[in-house]
Design a protein around this motif. Structure first.
Motif, mmCIF file in Angstrom:
data_model
loop_
_atom_site.group_PDB
_atom_site.id
_atom_site.type_symbol
_atom_site.label_atom_id
_atom_site.label_comp_id
_atom_site.label_asym_id
_atom_site.label_seq_id
_atom_site.Cartn_x
_atom_site.Cartn_y
_atom_site.Cartn_z
ATOM 1 N N ASP A 101 0.844 -1.192 0.000
ATOM 2 C CA ASP A 101 0.000 0.000 0.000
ATOM 3 C C ASP A 101 0.884 1.249 0.000
ATOM 4 O OD1 ASP A 101 -2.491 -1.245 -0.001
ATOM 5 O OD2 ASP A 101 -2.509 -1.476 2.179
ATOM 6 N N LEU A 110 -3.125 10.780 0.081
ATOM 7 C CA LEU A 110 -3.595 9.782 -0.875
ATOM 8 C C LEU A 110 -4.793 10.393 -1.586
ATOM 9 C CD1 LEU A 110 -3.302 6.821 -1.880
ATOM 10 C CD2 LEU A 110 -5.042 6.209 -0.186
ATOM 11 N N ILE A 112 -7.885 10.051 -4.087
ATOM 12 C CA ILE A 112 -8.809 9.108 -4.714
ATOM 13 C C ILE A 112 -9.683 9.923 -5.657
ATOM 14 C CG2 ILE A 112 -10.487 7.277 -4.378
ATOM 15 C CD1 ILE A 112 -7.852 6.759 -2.953
ATOM 16 N N ILE A 142 -6.732 12.189 1.340
ATOM 17 C CA ILE A 142 -6.620 11.556 2.652
ATOM 18 C C ILE A 142 -5.205 11.794 3.181
ATOM 19 C CG2 ILE A 142 -6.827 9.399 3.921
ATOM 20 C CD1 ILE A 142 -8.557 8.375 1.572
ATOM 21 N N ARG A 146 -4.506 9.705 9.178
ATOM 22 C CA ARG A 146 -5.920 9.674 8.805
ATOM 23 C C ARG A 146 -6.844 10.289 9.855
ATOM 24 N NH1 ARG A 146 -6.853 4.020 5.408
ATOM 25 N NH2 ARG A 146 -5.409 4.559 3.718
ATOM 26 N N TRP A 150 -9.524 15.477 6.266
ATOM 27 C CA TRP A 150 -9.661 15.016 4.893
ATOM 28 C C TRP A 150 -10.334 16.119 4.086
ATOM 29 C CZ3 TRP A 150 -11.244 9.224 4.136
ATOM 30 C CH2 TRP A 150 -10.539 8.408 5.026
ATOM 31 N N LEU A 212 -13.619 2.446 8.749
ATOM 32 C CA LEU A 212 -12.330 2.220 8.104
ATOM 33 C C LEU A 212 -11.223 2.009 9.134
ATOM 34 C CD1 LEU A 212 -10.669 2.117 5.491
ATOM 35 C CD2 LEU A 212 -10.447 4.613 5.632
ATOM 36 N N THR A 254 -13.269 2.016 -3.115
ATOM 37 C CA THR A 254 -12.919 3.231 -2.379
ATOM 38 C C THR A 254 -11.451 3.582 -2.524
ATOM 39 O OG1 THR A 254 -12.384 2.051 -0.315
ATOM 40 C CG2 THR A 254 -14.682 2.739 -0.637
ATOM 41 N N VAL A 256 -9.167 2.823 -0.423
ATOM 42 C CA VAL A 256 -8.534 3.034 0.879
ATOM 43 C C VAL A 256 -8.538 1.792 1.759
ATOM 44 C CG1 VAL A 256 -9.013 5.502 0.911
ATOM 45 C CG2 VAL A 256 -10.696 3.924 1.859
ATOM 46 N N THR A 341 -6.049 6.219 -8.114
ATOM 47 C CA THR A 341 -5.397 6.472 -6.847
ATOM 48 C C THR A 341 -3.976 6.968 -7.086
ATOM 49 O OG1 THR A 341 -6.679 4.672 -5.846
ATOM 50 C CG2 THR A 341 -4.778 5.451 -4.611
#
Length: 348
Positions: A101, A110, A112, A142, A146, A150, A212, A254, A256, A341
């Motif tokens: 990852d 990150l 998306i 993101i 986390r 966001w 998550l 997603t 993630v 991504t």
């Protein structure tokens, strides 16, 4: 690809959505603007969305209890996916396990990015039903940590070029209504910010019922994971397998979900009866992958996820008609979502 080119390609390649497909999305209408007041909802317009469950800002997911009673699970008795579909899914799981990852440095994000073609419509005050297709998109940023803020850039919904003048006028009216959010509420178009990704007050989830942040607590054994999904989607539709597949697709697209859980989700999908390989070279938003899908309970359409066999990532999702409709023969793609991504150094 610029917006105009995207719209032109949709006009030439995708037929108009049939009324039957539009009707199936009626219950999930306006799920993303559930915080608007009843008085501000359209009294004469009845918008329709052909959309899958959303894992960002999903109010429904927040209401699902985390407990599982495996003994009460309704498990389809037939064998799982077809042999060729199971091979693709298990290969994707193997590639996923070998893929690391993305590791973010402090200050990085990150990103998306999604693009969508969806079916929509509205019923006017005089009872006329107007249907059309529209495009939208967005980018979720993101942070490396986390728990920090966001950022979600939500783009407007735009009718495709081929939509009628009446459809475009209704879409504009709907868009104006969506902008009339109560004071202090985050917008439904534009930049939305939320600590920990809790957009509109709801934490992001890995799969329905599991935040998550707790993704690693889900079972990695494919059968046990599938039993969890069957339990949490029990009664949601006429076909447990179809509901389970859509739930898995929601989690995978997603971008993630941790690699270990992604691999387990692929293997769990391989255990679902009715899952088939539909296209080894399916193209979505300029990228090509392998399409795996399952028919809807009424046999009208098939939900597909498109997997990049090299990375093991889901690069998109689409709905394909299995029956002919006026102006939309079997095989027509009536809606799709592409996912990209990447790692970036800043957010809006």
């Amino acid at each position: 690809m610029d917006d105009l080119q995207l719209l032109r390609e949709m006009r030439s390649d995708v037929g108009s959505a049939p009324p039957a497909a539009l009707a199936r999305g009626r219950k999930s209408l306006m799920s993303r603007i559930s915080h608007s007041s009843p008085k501000e909802a359209q009294p004469t317009l009845r918008p329709i969305r052909l959309r899958r469950r959303l894992l960002f800002a999903s109010a429904a997911a927040a209401l699902i209890a985390g407990g599982v009673v495996v003994a009460d699970v309704v498990r389809p008795g037939a064998p799982g996916a077809t042999a060729d579909a199971a091979e693709v899914l298990n290969n994707a799981a193997a590639v996923t396990i070998r893929t690391t990852d993305p590791v973010l440095a402090p200050g990085q994000y990150l990103k998306i990015e999604t693009k969508e073609l969806t079916a929509s419509g509205a019923q006017t005050s005089d009872g006329d039903q107007v249907n059309w297709q529209e495009t939208t998109g967005g980018q979720v940023y993101i942070p490396a940590n986390r728990d920090e803020e966001w950022v979600w850039h939500r783009e407007p919904r735009v009718p495709v070029e081929s939509a009628s003048a009446k459809a475009k006028a209704l879409a504009a009216e709907m868009a104006a209504t969506m902008q009339r959010m109560p004071e202090g509420q985050p917008p439904v178009v534009g930049i939305v910010r939320a600590k920990g990704g809790a957009f509109y007050g709801n934490d992001p989830v890995a799969i329905i019922g599991t935040p998550l942040k707790d993704a690693n607590e889900l079972p990695k054994d494919p059968r046990a994971l599938l039993d969890v999904i069957y339990e949490r989607t029990k009664g949601a539709g006429k076909n447990p397998g179809s509901e389970a597949f859509v739930t898995i697709a929601d989690g995978l697209r997603t971008g993630v979900v941790p690699a270990g859980l992604r691999a387990a989700l692929y293997k769990a999908a391989a255990l679902i009866p009715g899952v088939t390989l539909s296209d080894r070279r399916a193209t979505i938003d300029g990228r090509t992958g392998t399409a795996i899908g399952i028919p809807s309970p009424d046999g009208a359409e098939r939900t597909e996820i498109i997997i990049d066999p090299e990375s093991g990532l889901v690069i998109g999702e689409q709905s394909v008609l299995l029956k002919d409709y006026p102006g939309s023969p079997a095989g027509t793609v009536v809606g799709w979502t592409s996912v990209r991504t990447s790692v970036v150094d800043s957010a809006p």
